[in-house]
Design a protein around this motif. Sequence first.
Motif, PDB file in Angstrom:
ATOM      1  N   ALA A  71     -13.232  -7.794   1.708  1.00 17.75           N
ATOM      2  CA  ALA A  71     -13.333  -6.457   1.121  1.00 17.75           C
ATOM      3  C   ALA A  71     -13.317  -5.438   2.249  1.00 17.75           C
ATOM      4  CB  ALA A  71     -14.611  -6.318   0.297  1.00 17.75           C
ATOM      5  N   VAL A  72     -12.454  -4.444   2.121  1.00 15.56           N
ATOM      6  CA  VAL A  72     -12.347  -3.360   3.096  1.00 15.56           C
ATOM      7  C   VAL A  72     -12.692  -2.065   2.381  1.00 15.56           C
ATOM      8  CG1 VAL A  72     -10.807  -2.077   4.632  1.00 15.56           C
ATOM      9  CG2 VAL A  72     -10.590  -4.564   4.423  1.00 15.56           C
ATOM     10  N   ALA A  73     -13.651  -1.324   2.899  1.00 19.35           N
ATOM     11  CA  ALA A  73     -14.083  -0.082   2.249  1.00 19.35           C
ATOM     12  C   ALA A  73     -14.160   1.035   3.280  1.00 19.35           C
ATOM     13  CB  ALA A  73     -15.452  -0.273   1.583  1.00 19.35           C
ATOM     14  N   VAL A  74     -13.549   2.165   2.957  1.00 17.48           N
ATOM     15  CA  VAL A  74     -13.623   3.350   3.801  1.00 17.48           C
ATOM     16  C   VAL A  74     -14.332   4.438   3.014  1.00 17.48           C
ATOM     17  CG1 VAL A  74     -12.346   5.049   5.147  1.00 17.48           C
ATOM     18  CG2 VAL A  74     -11.490   2.712   4.978  1.00 17.48           C
ATOM     19  N   TYR A  75     -15.423   4.946   3.572  1.00 17.75           N
ATOM     20  CA  TYR A  75     -16.246   5.962   2.921  1.00 17.75           C
ATOM     21  C   TYR A  75     -16.186   7.251   3.729  1.00 17.75           C
ATOM     22  CZ  TYR A  75     -18.450   2.798  -0.437  1.00 17.75           C
ATOM     23  OH  TYR A  75     -18.678   1.944  -1.480  1.00 17.75           O
ATOM     24  N   GLU A 142      -5.483  -7.359   8.078  1.00 18.61           N
ATOM     25  CA  GLU A 142      -4.773  -6.396   8.916  1.00 18.61           C
ATOM     26  C   GLU A 142      -3.924  -5.445   8.084  1.00 18.61           C
ATOM     27  OE1 GLU A 142      -2.394  -6.214  13.171  1.00 18.61           O
ATOM     28  OE2 GLU A 142      -2.681  -8.150  12.172  1.00 18.61           O
ATOM     29  N   THR A 143      -3.370  -5.931   7.006  1.00 20.81           N
ATOM     30  CA  THR A 143      -2.559  -5.082   6.125  1.00 20.81           C
ATOM     31  C   THR A 143      -3.383  -3.932   5.569  1.00 20.81           C
ATOM     32  OG1 THR A 143      -1.167  -6.970   5.497  1.00 20.81           O
ATOM     33  CG2 THR A 143      -1.169  -5.061   4.016  1.00 20.81           C
ATOM     34  N   ALA A 144      -4.584  -4.243   5.091  1.00 23.46           N
ATOM     35  CA  ALA A 144      -5.458  -3.206   4.533  1.00 23.46           C
ATOM     36  C   ALA A 144      -5.889  -2.215   5.600  1.00 23.46           C
ATOM     37  CB  ALA A 144      -6.670  -3.842   3.864  1.00 23.46           C
ATOM     38  N   LEU A 145      -6.242  -2.707   6.775  1.00 23.37           N
ATOM     39  CA  LEU A 145      -6.677  -1.814   7.843  1.00 23.37           C
ATOM     40  C   LEU A 145      -5.550  -0.889   8.291  1.00 23.37           C
ATOM     41  CD1 LEU A 145      -8.817  -4.290   9.989  1.00 23.37           C
ATOM     42  CD2 LEU A 145      -9.647  -2.469   8.484  1.00 23.37           C
ATOM     43  N   TRP A 146      -4.352  -1.417   8.404  1.00 25.82           N
ATOM     44  CA  TRP A 146      -3.209  -0.585   8.782  1.00 25.82           C
ATOM     45  C   TRP A 146      -2.977   0.528   7.758  1.00 25.82           C
ATOM     46  CZ3 TRP A 146       1.488   0.199   6.199  1.00 25.82           C
ATOM     47  CH2 TRP A 146       2.428   0.955   6.904  1.00 25.82           C
ATOM     48  N   GLY A 147      -3.028   0.174   6.472  1.00 22.67           N
ATOM     49  CA  GLY A 147      -2.794   1.170   5.430  1.00 22.67           C
ATOM     50  C   GLY A 147      -3.865   2.243   5.380  1.00 22.67           C
ATOM     51  N   GLU A 148      -5.141   1.829   5.506  1.00 29.11           N
ATOM     52  CA  GLU A 148      -6.222   2.817   5.482  1.00 29.11           C
ATOM     53  C   GLU A 148      -6.154   3.734   6.704  1.00 29.11           C
ATOM     54  OE1 GLU A 148      -8.041   3.721   3.235  1.00 29.11           O
ATOM     55  OE2 GLU A 148      -8.442   2.084   1.837  1.00 29.11           O
ATOM     56  N   ALA A 149      -5.834   3.177   7.864  1.00 28.38           N
ATOM     57  CA  ALA A 149      -5.709   4.009   9.061  1.00 28.38           C
ATOM     58  C   ALA A 149      -4.537   4.971   8.938  1.00 28.38           C
ATOM     59  CB  ALA A 149      -5.537   3.119  10.293  1.00 28.38           C
ATOM     60  N   ASP A 150      -3.465   4.532   8.304  1.00 28.77           N
ATOM     61  CA  ASP A 150      -2.283   5.391   8.176  1.00 28.77           C
ATOM     62  C   ASP A 150      -2.582   6.636   7.360  1.00 28.77           C
ATOM     63  OD1 ASP A 150       0.595   5.485   8.923  1.00 28.77           O
ATOM     64  OD2 ASP A 150       0.855   5.635   6.741  1.00 28.77           O
ATOM     65  N   ASN A 231     -16.333  11.572  10.288  1.00 31.39           N
ATOM     66  CA  ASN A 231     -16.985  11.855   9.010  1.00 31.39           C
ATOM     67  C   ASN A 231     -16.819  10.668   8.063  1.00 31.39           C
ATOM     68  OD1 ASN A 231     -18.480  13.902   7.521  1.00 31.39           O
ATOM     69  ND2 ASN A 231     -16.722  14.008   6.143  1.00 31.39           N
ATOM     70  N   ALA A 232     -16.610   9.476   8.649  1.00 30.23           N
ATOM     71  CA  ALA A 232     -16.273   8.312   7.825  1.00 30.23           C
ATOM     72  C   ALA A 232     -16.989   7.064   8.318  1.00 30.23           C
ATOM     73  CB  ALA A 232     -14.764   8.080   7.846  1.00 30.23           C
ATOM     74  N   ALA A 233     -17.048   6.079   7.421  1.00 34.48           N
ATOM     75  CA  ALA A 233     -17.563   4.748   7.745  1.00 34.48           C
ATOM     76  C   ALA A 233     -16.591   3.716   7.199  1.00 34.48           C
ATOM     77  CB  ALA A 233     -18.949   4.532   7.151  1.00 34.48           C
ATOM     78  N   LEU A 234     -16.356   2.678   7.980  1.00 34.21           N
ATOM     79  CA  LEU A 234     -15.509   1.558   7.594  1.00 34.21           C
ATOM     80  C   LEU A 234     -16.378   0.314   7.509  1.00 34.21           C
ATOM     81  CD1 LEU A 234     -12.798  -0.067   7.297  1.00 34.21           C
ATOM     82  CD2 LEU A 234     -12.706  -0.085   9.808  1.00 34.21           C
ATOM     83  N   ALA A 235     -16.378  -0.348   6.350  1.00 34.78           N
ATOM     84  CA  ALA A 235     -17.142  -1.586   6.173  1.00 34.78           C
ATOM     85  C   ALA A 235     -16.191  -2.713   5.792  1.00 34.78           C
ATOM     86  CB  ALA A 235     -18.213  -1.413   5.102  1.00 34.78           C
ATOM     87  N   ILE A 236     -16.372  -3.861   6.431  1.00 36.24           N
ATOM     88  CA  ILE A 236     -15.583  -5.045   6.122  1.00 36.24           C
ATOM     89  C   ILE A 236     -16.538  -6.186   5.814  1.00 36.24           C
ATOM     90  CG2 ILE A 236     -13.785  -6.636   6.906  1.00 36.24           C
ATOM     91  CD1 ILE A 236     -12.930  -4.547   8.945  1.00 36.24           C
ATOM     92  N   VAL A 237     -16.339  -6.816   4.658  1.00 30.27           N
ATOM     93  CA  VAL A 237     -17.179  -7.930   4.224  1.00 30.27           C
ATOM     94  C   VAL A 237     -16.274  -9.074   3.803  1.00 30.27           C
ATOM     95  CG1 VAL A 237     -18.850  -8.727   2.512  1.00 30.27           C
ATOM     96  CG2 VAL A 237     -19.045  -6.420   3.460  1.00 30.27           C
TER      97      VAL A 237
END
Length: 476
Positions: A71-75, A142-150, A231-237
């Motif tokens: 699970a990848v969550a960006v708050y 990595e796919t999710a992280l790339w998309g969220e960073a983009d 102003n953000a937090a990234l959580a990976i579980v």
Amino acid sequence: MQSSRRNLLALLLAGCTTVAQAQTQAKPKATSAPGNSPASTSTFHVPVDYYKLPNGLRVVLSPDHSAPTVAVAVYYKIGFRIEPRDRTGFAHLFEHMMFQGSQNLGKMEFVKLIQKNGGVFNGSTRFDFTNYFEVLPANKLETALWGEADRMRGLAITDENLKNQQGVVGNEVKVNVLNQPYGGFPWLDMPQYANSNWYNAHNFYGDLKDIEAATLSDVQQFFKTYYAPNNAALAIVGDFEAADAKKMIEKYFANIPSAAQPPNPDIKEPRQEEEKRASKTDSLAKRPALAVAYHMPERNTPEYYAMGLIDQLLLQGDDSLLHEELVKKRGFSGSVDGGINMIGNMYNYNGPMLWVASLIHDASATPDAIISAMNSVIEPLRIKPIDQRTLDRALVKLRSSFYDDVGTFNGFGRADILASFALFDDNPQRINDLEAQFRKVTPELVLKTAQEYLRPTNRTVLVVESKSAEQNKSGN
């Protein structure tokens, strides 16, 4: 009760996607040592690796190898409360904008990318944050992280996308609130009646005129300010190795520039000194409804934890005092709903909050009769301490509810709490201290908390009249 309320609101406040059904993780197990009560001993522990990038992004890693998912969550620390004045609903509008394309992904391509890789996703706007998350096979981290960073790096902000999403959000308001029986009851209505500070009391779903008035310049400035990494937090579980995840995070997020943040507005609520009463007519409702709200203690205080246990005693489950009194004994309704934080849980907010109880009831039951029945179970908590056995039972229920929150949706429930604690407290390790804080609550503290926060002068009562009831009153 609370879980069904959250499921409903997840749909009401969703972005442009619907979360697919997924298996939940097994609940963490608590064991008891010989001679100790279940309420006093726990082996629950969540692994937490917390650090910050130089650009200010808070990162929380919590490996769990029990299932091959992640699970990848960006708050982002922007929610309903502090959206611009005269732009009510703007935070929610912007949530929709985040699915309209980014630097390297066209409109809705991020959605398709996640789905094609076997994942599910969603976003929501809450009081104090807007979040976006994906749950997908572990080898697609990595796919999710790339998309969220983009999309954190640069959003596709165009007049066409803005106008399109203004229409979508406007229709959502009409469908979910204006044209729905009990559409805003009580989650949208009650904060507007119970709170005094505009930041807590405005229509956060949005007035249509405010949504339509948002300009391209508004959107651009909003993104630049609030969607910055600091102003953000990234959580990976989930099923990943921390060293590998850190390399990916460095690769995709480290070069996103930070942005100056405006000063935090004053969102404090004054102490309520008199009971408030309000009523509204719902032309689509077939039965009347009633809700009561009490202002909560300040977050993370001893009284806050006591109120969490009082919530379990009074409202959560079929054995709760209000369910016993209003449903089983009096037969006013088939259920009593509510809790702490009507669009989340007691852990994922960061400001003034209400404890709310509500019911849709038979027309023969008057508001005064219902309030009197509620008083019959609330007032005893304000007169003398409860016994330890009752308190222990409340703690067992709370732990079960907490495990539900942590274990839901293949790691997202854990990511939600970790990201919230990182964003609000700079300390996601708090997740492992919660049970200890609740165990510190004594019967005397419950009494003290009830005396201050469950007093009638701290209460707001909202009555919803059905159209048929109004017609009966007028003789039509």
